[in-house]
Write an enzyme that holds these catalytic residues in place. Structure first.
Site, PDB file in Angstrom:
ATOM      1  N   SER A 138       0.557  17.348  30.165  1.00 42.41           N
ATOM      2  CA  SER A 138      -0.660  17.716  29.733  1.00 42.41           C
ATOM      3  C   SER A 138      -1.837  17.040  30.259  1.00 42.41           C
ATOM      4  O   SER A 138      -2.778  17.303  30.021  1.00 42.41           O
ATOM      5  CB  SER A 138      -0.354  17.713  28.118  1.00 42.41           C
ATOM      6  N   ASP A 188      -8.418  15.077  21.216  1.00 43.86           N
ATOM      7  CA  ASP A 188      -7.624  15.193  20.117  1.00 43.86           C
ATOM      8  C   ASP A 188      -6.747  13.918  20.039  1.00 43.86           C
ATOM      9  O   ASP A 188      -7.323  12.950  20.449  1.00 43.86           O
ATOM     10  CB  ASP A 188      -6.795  16.410  20.550  1.00 43.86           C
ATOM     11  N   HIS A 224      -4.884  13.346  23.594  1.00 36.66           N
ATOM     12  CA  HIS A 224      -5.559  13.765  25.191  1.00 36.66           C
ATOM     13  C   HIS A 224      -7.089  12.973  25.035  1.00 36.66           C
ATOM     14  O   HIS A 224      -7.736  13.156  24.069  1.00 36.66           O
ATOM     15  CB  HIS A 224      -5.493  14.883  25.273  1.00 36.66           C
TER      16      HIS A 224
END
Length: 346
Positions: free
Chosen positions: A44, A310, A313
């Site tokens: 990610s 978040d 991340h």
């Protein structure tokens, strides 16, 4: 909400295609220009939206608000408020923004490709069925490599693959998932677990090398639930890269200490022009580790003041700071080469 997300993704797809086509037209006027492609493998931290095209879970998707609010102004599938490290590296290298490999439509693979997938790991069982494991990302690369040779011819195709730079930012999820799922892997001695992950990562690098890849960027991992594993992994990673340099002719690598970088950001945000290091802009704190943001969470006024967007991340601002170090950092920041030097290397 669903209709808005659909229109946003459609707009992103069209704008990316138009941007790439325009770039292709403008760059083709110089027949002597030799592009240095950028191929990205990862999770990610590097996924530009490949997971948009997977039948995955909500936790492994970022194609909804408030993701993307800073730069793109709509959710692209990137797990941040804006751009990621590969996006900035592409900008610094003066190549187009590289779309997700799984995105339908035109792909200018002579500029590279991005195979990264949120939730992916080095081990096949990590995120199984919900993300694209490194093994499958490598299969995608081999398919692209064949397409490049078919388009350019064997000699020029191999030369292009050799000129390319390969980003491999992956490994965190192997340890995170093992603990989250109470996998049998956590019963292994820590050194054995790390050896397994590093061994598979080594095989992946050699796989790309066999296809002609010579220039790699492989950063250290950030903090995990078990920092003992992170430190063991990072030590093993550096030893592995140094060993490959002596074993593989023409092999060049760059690595950057993401672990120390992020620790410094979290505990000394003001030193980097940030205001908040321990509370996420959206969702729970990074130490809670919850990246399920959305309509149920209040978003901060200015993500550029935060380390984390978040609970997992970083923000675009932090990714940009890290990308600058990766691109032209000094030897005590990124070594034995920085990426600018790798892009310029023969």
């Amino acid at each position: 909400m669903a209709r808005l997300v659909y229109h946003c993704i459609s707009f992103f797809f069209l704008s990316t295609v138009l941007y790439t086509l325009c770039y292709a037209d403008s760059s083709s006027s110089d027949p002597l220009q030799k592009p240095t492609p950028l191929f990205t493998f990862g999770d990610s931290m590097s996924d530009p939206g490949n997971n948009n095209y997977l039948n995955s879970t909500y936790a492994l998707k970022a194609n909804f608000n408030p993701y993307g609010i800073t730069f793109f102004k709509y959710p692209t599938g990137r797990f941040s408020d804006g751009r990621l490290v590969p996006d900035f590296i592409a900008e610094y290298a003066e190549i187009p923004l590289i779309p997700p490999y799984l995105q339908p439509g035109y792909h200018r693979f002579t500029d590279g490709a991005n195979f990264a997938s949120g939730g992916a790991g080095v081990l096949d069982e990590t995120g199984q069925g919900m993300a694209i494991p490194l093994k499958t990302q490598l299969e995608y690369f081999k398919h692209v490599e064949k397409q490049i040779r078919k388009k350019l011819g064997d000699e020029e195709g191999r030369a292009l693959v050799s000129r390319a730079v390969y980003l491999m930012n992956i490994g965190s999820n192997d340890y995170i998932y093992a603990f989250a799922t109470n996998s049998s892997l956590i019963k292994l001695h820590p050194e054995q677990f790390v050896e397994m992950v590093i061994g598979n990562l080594t095989a992946a690098i050699k796989d790309v090398y066999e296809k002609g890849g010579r220039k790699f960027w492989v950063p250290t991992l950030a903090l995990l639930q078990s920092n003992e594993l992170a430190k063991l992994h990072n030590q093993g990673l550096l030893e592995m890269l140094q060993k490959l340099e002596t074993q593989l002719e023409g092999f060049k690598y760059s690595t950057t200490d993401f672990y120390s970088f992020l620790v410094d950001m979290i505990f000394s945000p003001s030193r980097h022009g940030l205001k908040q290091g321990k509370k996420a802009c959206c969702g729970k704190s990074p130490f809670g580790g919850n990246n399920k943001v959305g309509m149920n969470f209040e978003v901060c006024h200015d993500p550029s003041e935060y380390v984390f967007f978040d609970g997992v991340h970083p923000t675009e601002a932090v990714y940009q700071m890290f990308a600058r170090i990766v691109w032209n950092g000094s030897r005590n920041q990124t070594w034995p080469y920085n990426l600018k030097e790798l892009f310029e290397a023969n």
